[in-house]
Write an enzyme that holds these catalytic residues in place. Structure first.
Site, PDB file in Angstrom:
ATOM      1  N   ASP A   1       0.720  -1.222   0.204  1.00  0.00           N
ATOM      2  CA  ASP A   1       0.056  -0.001   0.081  1.00  0.00           C
ATOM      3  C   ASP A   1       0.915   1.176  -0.008  1.00  0.00           C
ATOM      4  O   ASP A   1       1.788   1.415   0.835  1.00  0.00           O
ATOM      5  CB  ASP A   1      -0.778  -0.145   1.055  1.00  0.00           C
ATOM      6  CG  ASP A   1      -1.855   1.132   1.622  1.00  0.00           C
ATOM      7  OD1 ASP A   1      -1.665   2.244   0.880  1.00  0.00           O
ATOM      8  OD2 ASP A   1      -2.763   0.963   2.225  1.00  0.00           O
ATOM      9  N   ILE A   2       0.784   2.106  -0.715  1.00  0.00           N
ATOM     10  CA  ILE A   2       1.741   3.210  -1.233  1.00  0.00           C
ATOM     11  C   ILE A   2       1.634   4.179   0.069  1.00  0.00           C
ATOM     12  O   ILE A   2       2.437   4.870  -0.030  1.00  0.00           O
ATOM     13  CB  ILE A   2       1.584   3.781  -2.787  1.00  0.00           C
ATOM     14  CG1 ILE A   2       2.723   4.533  -2.839  1.00  0.00           C
ATOM     15  CG2 ILE A   2       0.346   4.699  -2.598  1.00  0.00           C
ATOM     16  CD1 ILE A   2       2.804   4.937  -4.512  1.00  0.00           C
TER      17      ILE A   2
ATOM     18  N   GLY B   1      -9.557   4.171  -5.954  1.00  0.00           N
ATOM     19  CA  GLY B   1      -8.497   3.553  -6.234  1.00  0.00           C
ATOM     20  C   GLY B   1      -7.497   4.224  -5.162  1.00  0.00           C
ATOM     21  O   GLY B   1      -7.663   4.633  -3.902  1.00  0.00           O
ATOM     22  N   VAL B   2      -6.169   4.393  -5.607  1.00  0.00           N
ATOM     23  CA  VAL B   2      -5.231   4.932  -4.886  1.00  0.00           C
ATOM     24  C   VAL B   2      -5.257   6.271  -4.718  1.00  0.00           C
ATOM     25  O   VAL B   2      -4.925   7.032  -3.473  1.00  0.00           O
ATOM     26  CB  VAL B   2      -3.790   4.588  -5.642  1.00  0.00           C
ATOM     27  CG1 VAL B   2      -3.505   5.518  -7.014  1.00  0.00           C
ATOM     28  CG2 VAL B   2      -2.410   4.832  -4.695  1.00  0.00           C
ATOM     29  N   ASP B   3      -5.849   7.243  -5.472  1.00  0.00           N
ATOM     30  CA  ASP B   3      -6.118   8.551  -5.289  1.00  0.00           C
ATOM     31  C   ASP B   3      -6.865   8.662  -3.911  1.00  0.00           C
ATOM     32  O   ASP B   3      -6.540   9.642  -2.890  1.00  0.00           O
ATOM     33  CB  ASP B   3      -6.940   9.075  -6.419  1.00  0.00           C
ATOM     34  CG  ASP B   3      -7.137  10.734  -6.506  1.00  0.00           C
ATOM     35  OD1 ASP B   3      -6.571  11.245  -5.639  1.00  0.00           O
ATOM     36  OD2 ASP B   3      -7.803  11.160  -7.446  1.00  0.00           O
TER      37      ASP B   3
ATOM     38  N   GLY C   1      -5.982   0.878 -13.139  1.00  0.00           N
ATOM     39  CA  GLY C   1      -7.029   0.608 -12.334  1.00  0.00           C
ATOM     40  C   GLY C   1      -8.572   1.078 -13.149  1.00  0.00           C
ATOM     41  O   GLY C   1      -8.860   0.566 -14.216  1.00  0.00           O
ATOM     42  N   VAL C   2      -9.080   2.053 -12.639  1.00  0.00           N
ATOM     43  CA  VAL C   2     -10.162   2.610 -13.139  1.00  0.00           C
ATOM     44  C   VAL C   2      -9.905   3.142 -14.591  1.00  0.00           C
ATOM     45  O   VAL C   2     -10.786   2.855 -15.326  1.00  0.00           O
ATOM     46  CB  VAL C   2     -10.637   4.105 -12.498  1.00  0.00           C
ATOM     47  CG1 VAL C   2     -11.523   4.980 -12.952  1.00  0.00           C
ATOM     48  CG2 VAL C   2     -10.635   3.591 -10.820  1.00  0.00           C
ATOM     49  N   TYR C   3      -8.667   3.600 -14.993  1.00  0.00           N
ATOM     50  CA  TYR C   3      -8.372   3.850 -16.225  1.00  0.00           C
ATOM     51  C   TYR C   3      -7.984   2.855 -17.175  1.00  0.00           C
ATOM     52  O   TYR C   3      -7.950   3.299 -18.530  1.00  0.00           O
ATOM     53  CB  TYR C   3      -7.290   4.912 -16.215  1.00  0.00           C
ATOM     54  CG  TYR C   3      -7.512   6.193 -15.858  1.00  0.00           C
ATOM     55  CD1 TYR C   3      -9.014   6.630 -15.636  1.00  0.00           C
ATOM     56  CD2 TYR C   3      -6.796   7.453 -15.825  1.00  0.00           C
ATOM     57  CE1 TYR C   3      -9.342   7.784 -15.009  1.00  0.00           C
ATOM     58  CE2 TYR C   3      -7.342   8.649 -15.372  1.00  0.00           C
ATOM     59  CZ  TYR C   3      -8.665   9.090 -15.090  1.00  0.00           C
ATOM     60  OH  TYR C   3      -8.813  10.299 -14.624  1.00  0.00           O
TER      61      TYR C   3
HETATM   62  N1  AR6 Z   1      -1.354   1.476  -3.075  1.00  0.00           N
HETATM   63  C1  AR6 Z   1      -0.841   1.321  -4.062  1.00  0.00           C
HETATM   64  N2  AR6 Z   1      -1.546   0.901  -5.127  1.00  0.00           N
HETATM   65  C2  AR6 Z   1      -2.969   1.009  -5.045  1.00  0.00           C
HETATM   66  C3  AR6 Z   1      -3.545   1.408  -3.956  1.00  0.00           C
HETATM   67  C4  AR6 Z   1      -2.960   1.693  -2.793  1.00  0.00           C
HETATM   68  N3  AR6 Z   1      -3.228   2.087  -1.421  1.00  0.00           N
HETATM   69  N4  AR6 Z   1      -5.006   1.185  -4.073  1.00  0.00           N
HETATM   70  C5  AR6 Z   1      -5.240   1.066  -5.502  1.00  0.00           C
HETATM   71  N5  AR6 Z   1      -3.954   0.864  -5.985  1.00  0.00           N
HETATM   72  P1  AR6 Z   1      -6.414   3.559  -9.899  1.00  0.00           P
HETATM   73  P2  AR6 Z   1      -6.024   4.965 -12.457  1.00  0.00           P
HETATM   74  C6  AR6 Z   1      -3.615   0.484  -7.348  1.00  0.00           C
HETATM   75  O1  AR6 Z   1      -7.746   3.201 -10.257  1.00  0.00           O
HETATM   76  O2  AR6 Z   1      -6.234   3.573 -13.099  1.00  0.00           O
HETATM   77  C7  AR6 Z   1      -9.334   7.491  -9.441  1.00  0.00           C
HETATM   78  O3  AR6 Z   1     -10.621   7.623  -9.216  1.00  0.00           O
HETATM   79  C8  AR6 Z   1      -4.657  -0.228  -8.262  1.00  0.00           C
HETATM   80  O4  AR6 Z   1      -5.058  -1.691  -7.834  1.00  0.00           O
HETATM   81  O5  AR6 Z   1      -6.154   4.140  -8.474  1.00  0.00           O
HETATM   82  O6  AR6 Z   1      -4.707   5.809 -12.868  1.00  0.00           O
HETATM   83  C9  AR6 Z   1      -8.721   8.922  -9.744  1.00  0.00           C
HETATM   84  O7  AR6 Z   1      -9.067   9.901  -9.138  1.00  0.00           O
HETATM   85  C10 AR6 Z   1      -4.067  -0.073  -9.517  1.00  0.00           C
HETATM   86  O8  AR6 Z   1      -3.253  -1.180  -9.710  1.00  0.00           O
HETATM   87  O9  AR6 Z   1      -6.079   4.744 -10.644  1.00  0.00           O
HETATM   88  C11 AR6 Z   1      -8.683   8.921 -11.483  1.00  0.00           C
HETATM   89  O10 AR6 Z   1      -9.960   9.383 -11.859  1.00  0.00           O
HETATM   90  C12 AR6 Z   1      -3.303   1.104  -9.403  1.00  0.00           C
HETATM   91  O11 AR6 Z   1      -3.288   1.532  -8.139  1.00  0.00           O
HETATM   92  C13 AR6 Z   1      -8.520   7.354 -11.808  1.00  0.00           C
HETATM   93  O12 AR6 Z   1      -9.122   6.757 -10.526  1.00  0.00           O
HETATM   94  C14 AR6 Z   1      -3.819   2.489 -10.146  1.00  0.00           C
HETATM   95  O13 AR6 Z   1      -5.352   2.293 -10.070  1.00  0.00           O
HETATM   96  C15 AR6 Z   1      -7.228   7.165 -12.104  1.00  0.00           C
HETATM   97  O14 AR6 Z   1      -7.216   5.805 -12.467  1.00  0.00           O
END
Ligand code: AR6
Length: 177
Positions: free
Chosen positions: A16-17, A38-40, A125-127
């Site tokens: 977890d970052i 997600g991570v945001d 993730g979401v993208y």
């Molecule tokens: N630590 C590390 N990685 C994580 C964590 C964490 N705590 N939580 C999720 N991930 P995403 P995107 C991973 O969807 O695809 C948001 O709503 C996750 O499993 O977070 O760039 C933003 O506001 C995946 O492998 O980011 C944008 O609208 C990775 O982080 C949109 O999502 C990226 O997934 C951005 O989408």
């Protein structure tokens, strides 16, 4: 998994970052810097409201660019917010934008004299970016940068879940045999 790139270290870890102690962690944000899932979501929850206050003042960030705020309650001193592309099949300039998101984040870290930075798997993730393709771009961009800029001593990729970690590890083995 850990490799040496010229004078610097590149590490892959599963985790977890928000627990990272690097100078900066990178957030996979959106162009409005409005927070989200997600991570945001995890970074804003763990870092507290001061990060969002700074994001509001900055106002936004185009896809492929990066901005910086302090780290609030996080162990990391800074959060670098970058915006990866939404994957739309691969022919809409996604690869170049994903490379740019990583490169601009690294350049911002260098400009602030930061020595260590942690990235999540931006856009996967979401993208919807395929993880193997995203991993190749993310890792190659970091390796190329570290070969030319040894001011950054440590780049960590913090992958959420074993599956993502394993894909990054496979791609890293291909790039650094
Ligand atoms: N630590 C590390 N990685 C994580 C964590 C964490 N705590 N939580 C999720 N991930 P995403 P995107 C991973 O969807 O695809 C948001 O709503 C996750 O499993 O977070 O760039 C933003 O506001 C995946 O492998 O980011 C944008 O609208 C990775 O982080 C949109 O999502 C990226 O997934 C951005 O989408």
């Amino acid at each position: 998994m850990e490799v040496k790139v010229y004078k610097s270290t590149l590490t892959l870890v599963e985790g977890d970052i928000t627990n990272e102690e690097t100078d900066a962690i990178v957030n996979a944000a959106n162009t409005r810097l409005a927070g989200g899932a997600g991570v945001d979501g995890a970074i804003h929850r763990a870092g507290g409201p001061s990060i969002m206050e700074e994001c509001r003042k900055i106002g936004g960030c185009p896809t492929g660019q990066a901005v910086i705020t302090t780290g609030g309650n996080l162990k990391a001193k800074y959060v670098i917010h970058t915006v990866g592309p939404v994957y739309q099949g691969g022919n809409k300039g996604e690869a170049q934008l994903l490379q740019s998101a990583h490169l601009e984040s690294l350049k911002l870290a260098s400009a602030r004299n930061l020595k260590s930075i942690a990235f999540p798997a931006i856009s996967t993730g979401v993208y919807g970016y395929p993880v193997n393709e995203a991993a190749q771009i993310a890792l190659k961009t970091a390796i190329d940068y570290l070969r030319e800029h040894s001011d950054i001593e440590l780049v960590r990729f913090v992958l959420f879940g074993r599956k993502t970690y394993d894909i990054f590890a496979d791609e890293l083995k291909k790039l650094m045999p």
